[in-house]
Scaffold this motif. Structure first.
Motif, mmCIF file in Angstrom:
data_model
loop_
_atom_site.group_PDB
_atom_site.id
_atom_site.type_symbol
_atom_site.label_atom_id
_atom_site.label_comp_id
_atom_site.label_asym_id
_atom_site.label_seq_id
_atom_site.Cartn_x
_atom_site.Cartn_y
_atom_site.Cartn_z
ATOM 1 N N VAL B 84 -38.830 33.339 -39.431
ATOM 2 C CA VAL B 84 -37.968 32.274 -38.908
ATOM 3 C C VAL B 84 -37.260 31.565 -40.064
ATOM 4 O O VAL B 84 -36.053 31.308 -40.012
ATOM 5 C CB VAL B 84 -38.802 31.274 -38.073
ATOM 6 C CG1 VAL B 84 -37.978 30.049 -37.735
ATOM 7 C CG2 VAL B 84 -39.287 31.943 -36.810
ATOM 8 N N LEU B 85 -38.011 31.271 -41.148
ATOM 9 C CA LEU B 85 -37.419 30.552 -42.283
ATOM 10 C C LEU B 85 -36.319 31.368 -42.947
ATOM 11 O O LEU B 85 -35.334 30.804 -43.429
ATOM 12 C CB LEU B 85 -38.503 30.253 -43.324
ATOM 13 C CG LEU B 85 -39.333 29.012 -43.105
ATOM 14 C CD1 LEU B 85 -40.454 28.953 -44.116
ATOM 15 C CD2 LEU B 85 -38.461 27.771 -43.227
ATOM 16 N N LEU B 86 -36.489 32.699 -42.992
ATOM 17 C CA LEU B 86 -35.549 33.525 -43.740
ATOM 18 C C LEU B 86 -34.497 34.172 -42.837
ATOM 19 O O LEU B 86 -33.857 35.130 -43.224
ATOM 20 C CB LEU B 86 -36.302 34.604 -44.526
ATOM 21 C CG LEU B 86 -37.219 34.085 -45.627
ATOM 22 C CD1 LEU B 86 -37.875 35.229 -46.363
ATOM 23 C CD2 LEU B 86 -36.451 33.210 -46.612
ATOM 24 N N ARG B 87 -34.309 33.650 -41.627
ATOM 25 C CA ARG B 87 -33.282 34.234 -40.754
ATOM 26 C C ARG B 87 -31.906 33.813 -41.280
ATOM 27 O O ARG B 87 -31.803 32.851 -42.051
ATOM 28 C CB ARG B 87 -33.465 33.729 -39.321
ATOM 29 C CG ARG B 87 -33.057 32.281 -39.151
ATOM 30 C CD ARG B 87 -33.507 31.725 -37.830
ATOM 31 N NE ARG B 87 -33.011 30.370 -37.624
ATOM 32 C CZ ARG B 87 -33.493 29.291 -38.198
ATOM 33 N NH1 ARG B 87 -34.492 29.390 -39.053
ATOM 34 N NH2 ARG B 87 -32.999 28.102 -37.929
ATOM 35 N N PRO B 88 -30.829 34.526 -40.882
ATOM 36 C CA PRO B 88 -29.496 34.071 -41.293
ATOM 37 C C PRO B 88 -29.217 32.699 -40.698
ATOM 38 O O PRO B 88 -29.342 32.509 -39.488
ATOM 39 C CB PRO B 88 -28.567 35.131 -40.704
ATOM 40 C CG PRO B 88 -29.421 36.277 -40.350
ATOM 41 C CD PRO B 88 -30.780 35.746 -40.078
ATOM 42 N N LEU B 89 -28.873 31.721 -41.533
ATOM 43 C CA LEU B 89 -28.616 30.366 -41.037
ATOM 44 C C LEU B 89 -27.219 30.282 -40.432
ATOM 45 O O LEU B 89 -26.464 31.256 -40.443
ATOM 46 C CB LEU B 89 -28.782 29.375 -42.189
ATOM 47 C CG LEU B 89 -30.161 29.390 -42.819
ATOM 48 C CD1 LEU B 89 -30.206 28.470 -44.023
ATOM 49 C CD2 LEU B 89 -31.224 28.979 -41.819
ATOM 50 N N SER B 90 -26.849 29.090 -39.948
ATOM 51 C CA SER B 90 -25.599 28.964 -39.189
ATOM 52 C C SER B 90 -24.379 29.314 -40.035
ATOM 53 O O SER B 90 -23.384 29.781 -39.514
ATOM 54 C CB SER B 90 -25.485 27.543 -38.651
ATOM 55 O OG SER B 90 -25.647 26.625 -39.710
ATOM 56 N N ASP B 91 -24.460 29.084 -41.361
ATOM 57 C CA ASP B 91 -23.292 29.393 -42.183
ATOM 58 C C ASP B 91 -23.476 30.698 -42.943
ATOM 59 O O ASP B 91 -22.816 30.940 -43.948
ATOM 60 C CB ASP B 91 -23.019 28.245 -43.157
ATOM 61 C CG ASP B 91 -24.210 27.989 -44.057
ATOM 62 O OD1 ASP B 91 -25.309 28.483 -43.713
ATOM 63 O OD2 ASP B 91 -24.055 27.324 -45.084
ATOM 64 N N VAL B 246 -28.511 41.554 -47.963
ATOM 65 C CA VAL B 246 -27.567 41.582 -46.835
ATOM 66 C C VAL B 246 -27.180 40.199 -46.310
ATOM 67 O O VAL B 246 -26.164 40.076 -45.623
ATOM 68 C CB VAL B 246 -28.104 42.406 -45.641
ATOM 69 C CG1 VAL B 246 -28.106 43.859 -45.985
ATOM 70 C CG2 VAL B 246 -29.459 41.938 -45.225
ATOM 71 N N ILE B 247 -27.972 39.149 -46.583
ATOM 72 C CA ILE B 247 -27.624 37.852 -46.019
ATOM 73 C C ILE B 247 -26.758 37.105 -47.015
ATOM 74 O O ILE B 247 -27.156 36.893 -48.167
ATOM 75 C CB ILE B 247 -28.891 37.053 -45.674
ATOM 76 C CG1 ILE B 247 -29.616 37.754 -44.542
ATOM 77 C CG2 ILE B 247 -28.549 35.630 -45.302
ATOM 78 C CD1 ILE B 247 -30.834 37.066 -44.063
#
Lengths: 115, 252
Positions: B84-91, B246-247
């Motif tokens: 969850v912490l390392l998911r792609p954030l909104s930006d 990739v992020i």
């Protein structure tokens, strides 16, 4: 022997905490926490040790006569290692996100950033 | 709080802690003198009661099996938390690295590195499976073997490149492995209830001590824990790799 074994425990724990308090880098801080945590492993194994004892694994026993050391403490140390790995992983993930948001890993510099 | 005040506070606190720690440690039995009666009993009994040769495994997965159930769930929630912490954030956006200079091909890894990766990778998988399956006989078990299995992924990454690793870590499979391992532990525990005994009791045939099939539910629990830990640590590896590969921040 007692003094050495428990002295190492106290030293590792206190030096780890000192590192956490004075750290200038979050990755370094996580490593210091792991050092403090490893003191608990050594404490558990030291409590469970028996002079001249062999590992509580009873394969090919004739080659290793004598008493076995405390298996309960070794099982607890295993739990300790697993929980330590979980905590370290979570903290490192937090450090990654902090670096993205604030652009720094210095805990002292973080106070100034507001997002 | 300035650095100096913090150090002063720390000095006072650590002095108190050192005294408490010293008194506590001094009260312990002297190093190497004795082990608890409980541990001595288990060392005697575990081989006969559970037909295992590694008493640590018998304690982890049988006598204190419920502790290990929660320990496994701690690991599962940590892996979920990191995902969850390392998911792609909104930006941020997920974008595979693209070749900006197609006219110049990427040099393949040197044969020596490739050979070492193939050798080390297969050795790690083999050692991992060996460690998981022999938990009831020799030191090892699901937790240790699972970590060895997952580390094979790093060797593949070091020996090849990111795109190859992507093929080696199908996310749904890793997540299924993680989840199956965690729920499998509960299901094996329920076998005890089905047999009319208590949760997690060792109701499967115990087999012959010293052989691969011995210890009843202990090797089964080792297998599911191995699945969970291997899947979980491989997920962690890919999550942290994704962060660099990739992020990336979305262009505005």
């Amino acid at each position: 022997m007692s003094a050495l074994a428990y002295g190492v425990v106290a030293w590792l724990f206190l030096i780890g905490i000192y590192g956490v308090v004075t750290s200038r880098n979050l990755i370094h801080l996580v490593v210091c926490l792991s050092v403090a945590q490893s003191a608990t492993d050594i404490l558990l194994l030291a409590i469970g040790y028996r002079s001249g004892g062999h590992a509580p694994v009873f394969v090919s026993l004739p080659a290793h006569p004598g008493p076995a050391v405390d298996a309960v403490m070794q099982a607890l140390a295993l739990t300790d290692v697993v929980v330590g790995a979980a905590v370290t992983g979570l903290l490192l993930a937090l450090a990654v996100q902090v670096h993205k948001r604030a652009g720094t890993l210095d805990p002292d510099a973080l106070r100034a950033t507001r997002d | 709080m300035s650095r100096r005040t913090r150090l002063a506070f720390f000095g006072v606190a650590v002095a108190a802690l050192a005294v408490t720690l010293g008194v506590g440690l001094a009260g312990l039995p002297s190093f190497g003198s004795q082990i608890t009666a409980y541990a001595g009993m288990l060392n005697e009994l575990a081989q006969r009661q559970r037909h295992v040769t590694d008493v640590v495994s018998a304690i982890t997965f049988d006598y204190r099996g419920i502790d290990t159930l929660f320990e496994e769930f701690i690991l599962l929630s940590a892996v979920a938390g990191i995902s969850v912490l390392l998911r792609p954030l909104s930006d941020e956006t997920r974008k595979l690295p693209e070749d900006k200079a197609p006219d110049r091909s990427i040099p393949p890894p040197s044969p020596a590195v490739w050979l070492l990766a193939v050798f080390l990778g297969s050795l790690l998988v083999l050692t991992g499976i060996e460690t998981v399956t022999h938990g009831q006989l020799t030191p090892g078990g699901g937790f240790q073997g699972g970590v060895i299995l997952a580390s094979a992924l790093y060797v593949v990454y070091l020996g090849t490149n990111y795109v190859t690793v992507e093929r080696f870590e199908p996310a749904p499979l890793l997540e299924a492995s993680d989840g199956t391992g965690a729920s499998g532990y509960v299901f094996i525990g329920l076998l005890g209830l089905l047999a009319g005994a208590s949760f997690l009791s060792n109701v499967v045939g115990l087999g012959t001590a010293g052989t691969l099939i011995s210890g009843g539910t202990i090797p089964l629990l080792n297998l599911v824990v191995g699945l969970e830990v291997a899947g979980g640590f491989a997920i962690l590896a890919s999550e942290f790799l994704d962060q660099t590969a990739v992020i990336r921040t979305r262009q505005r």
